[in-house]
Scaffold this active site. Structure first.
Site, PDB file in Angstrom:
ATOM      1  N   CYS A 169       1.014   6.357  11.982  1.00 42.66           N
ATOM      2  CA  CYS A 169       0.122   5.619  11.094  1.00 42.66           C
ATOM      3  C   CYS A 169      -0.425   6.619  10.081  1.00 42.66           C
ATOM      4  CB  CYS A 169      -1.009   4.973  11.882  1.00 42.66           C
ATOM      5  SG  CYS A 169      -2.084   3.999  10.815  1.00 42.66           S
ATOM      6  N   GLY A 170      -0.048   6.448   8.825  1.00 39.39           N
ATOM      7  CA  GLY A 170      -0.441   7.422   7.801  1.00 39.39           C
ATOM      8  C   GLY A 170      -1.931   7.384   7.525  1.00 39.39           C
ATOM      9  N   HIS A 171      -2.466   6.181   7.285  1.00 42.19           N
ATOM     10  CA  HIS A 171      -3.906   6.134   7.005  1.00 42.19           C
ATOM     11  C   HIS A 171      -4.674   6.588   8.243  1.00 42.19           C
ATOM     12  CE1 HIS A 171      -4.820   2.453   9.387  1.00 42.19           C
ATOM     13  NE2 HIS A 171      -6.045   2.939   9.311  1.00 42.19           N
ATOM     14  N   HIS A 196       6.410  -4.838   9.727  1.00 43.40           N
ATOM     15  CA  HIS A 196       5.605  -4.710   8.503  1.00 43.40           C
ATOM     16  C   HIS A 196       6.411  -5.287   7.333  1.00 43.40           C
ATOM     17  CE1 HIS A 196       3.911  -1.512  11.044  1.00 43.40           C
ATOM     18  NE2 HIS A 196       2.850  -1.484  10.272  1.00 43.40           N
ATOM     19  N   ASP A 246      -2.947  -4.332   5.268  1.00 44.47           N
ATOM     20  CA  ASP A 246      -3.425  -2.957   5.131  1.00 44.47           C
ATOM     21  C   ASP A 246      -4.282  -2.848   3.878  1.00 44.47           C
ATOM     22  OD1 ASP A 246      -3.803  -0.223   5.099  1.00 44.47           O
ATOM     23  OD2 ASP A 246      -1.758   0.210   5.763  1.00 44.47           O
ATOM     24  N   CYS A 286      -0.956   2.239   2.732  1.00 48.11           N
ATOM     25  CA  CYS A 286      -0.075   2.330   3.907  1.00 48.11           C
ATOM     26  C   CYS A 286       0.785   3.605   3.842  1.00 48.11           C
ATOM     27  CB  CYS A 286       0.812   1.098   4.056  1.00 48.11           C
ATOM     28  SG  CYS A 286       1.607   1.031   5.679  1.00 48.11           S
ATOM     29  N   GLY A 287       0.423   4.564   4.697  1.00 43.84           N
ATOM     30  CA  GLY A 287       1.136   5.849   4.676  1.00 43.84           C
ATOM     31  C   GLY A 287       2.579   5.720   5.101  1.00 43.84           C
ATOM     32  N   THR A 288       2.829   4.969   6.171  1.00 45.12           N
ATOM     33  CA  THR A 288       4.220   4.830   6.618  1.00 45.12           C
ATOM     34  C   THR A 288       4.994   3.919   5.667  1.00 45.12           C
ATOM     35  OG1 THR A 288       3.488   3.132   8.190  1.00 45.12           O
ATOM     36  CG2 THR A 288       3.774   5.360   9.056  1.00 45.12           C
TER      37      THR A 288
END
Ligand code: PYC
Length: 310
Positions: free
Chosen positions: A88-90, A208, A234, A238-240
């Site tokens: 999870c990027g964020h 997603h 999100d 969204c980092g990913t």
């Protein structure tokens, strides 16, 4: 009474709740084994921590663990209202800001183990956090899904630590005033992908769905709307999802390795990133900001019939 201690933050508007105490450490030699133990034996803690009445659909939880790799500082398992995330990027940006808030880290690079691989994160001098994600890739170019009541939708299936269906639907303006319509169409796309057997590698569920449009920010290249696995969108870019998008663009020749990509979110936040080529791999780099919003002790009263969430 049982207690779980958490620190809340938001990354460009998207909440992260980092568990810092009170959750028994899941056993396992790998982060995937630890995540599987959490699924089997601690799922009531996931729902109690992120769902109502203590949380809501958009909260992403993060359980910190000892590392599994020799050069890593920690491990983390991310979870949400319906299950567990690969990366999870964020959330990772929130974890780093939280560790700094707690006085556990300073500036400099950390290696952090996740169920999908080891990632790197660094707190920068301006307070932003730079993340080096797991290798990402375009899996299926121009996949077609037939969406009931809408028609065919063409998009890319791509991986960025989670699985994404990336598409553009110009008749849906990416604006929060259209939230109901955006949630409805992206959920219908996700349902249709499942019904039509369109998956990521090895049959992986595409959970997603990410829509793109031109941006309203002069400093961004694109605006997005991302449906998360459950019933939430999100708030961050969204980092990913940005990783999957950048990898897909590099593979399509629409972005050069090293070229900066600035992704605006549906609420107007921004992540900046680029792709680094490492051997065969496309490795995404993402940078964003998070802010700590609360330190809390969550109470689990044995007499409370809803203590494990709704
Ligand atoms: O930032 O990677 C991300 C993410 C995934 C789901 C919510 N945020």
């Amino acid at each position: 009474m049982d207690w779980i201690q958490v620190v809340d933050s938001h990354t460009e508007g998207e909440p992260t709740r980092v568990v810092v105490d009170g959750w028994p450490q899941p056993p396992g030699a790998t982060m995937a084994e630890r995540r599987d133990h959490m699924k089997r034996h601690q799922d009531h803690l996931r729902t109690g921590v992120v769902k109502e009445p203590r949380g809501h659909d958009a909260v992403v939880g993060a359980l910190l663990t000892p590392p599994v790799e020799p050069n890593s500082a920690a491990g983390v398992v991310f979870f949400n209202d319906v299950g567990y995330l690969g990366m999870c990027g964020h959330g990772l940006i929130g974890v780093v800001r939280t560790l700094h808030h707690l006085g556990r880290i300073g500036q400099g690079m950390l290696r952090i183990d996740t169920p999908v691989g080891t990632v790197e994160a660094a707190l920068l001098a301006d307070g932003s956090v730079a993340v080096t994600n797991v290798p990402s890739y375009l899996y299926a170019e121009d996949a077609m899904v037939e969406v009931a009541g809408y028609g065919p939708v063409i998009g890319d299936v791509a991986y960025g630590g989670n699985w994404f269906f990336l598409t553009e639907l110009p008749e849906f303006v990416l604006d929060l005033r259209n939230l109901d319509a955006l949630m409805d169409i992206t959920k219908r796309i996700r349902r249709s992908l499942i019904e039509q057997g369109i998956t990521g590698a090895d049959g992986a569920l595409i959970d997603h769905v990410e829509l793109f449009s031109p941006t309203t920010r002069p400093d961004a290249h694109s605006r997005n709307f991302v449906l998360c696995p459950g019933n939430a969108y999100d708030r961050s870019p969204c980092g990913t999802g940005t990783s999957a998008k950048m990898a897909a663009m590099v593979e399509r020749g629409k972005l050069q390795p090293g070229q900066v990509w600035r992704q605006e979110s549906i609420v107007g936040g921004l992540f900046e990133g680029f792709i680094e080529v490492r051997g065969e791999d496309l490795v995404p780099h993402i940078r964003g900001r998070a802010f700590v919003t609360a330190e809390s002790r969550l109470a689990f009263d044995p007499a409370d019939p809803f203590r494990h969430g709704l």
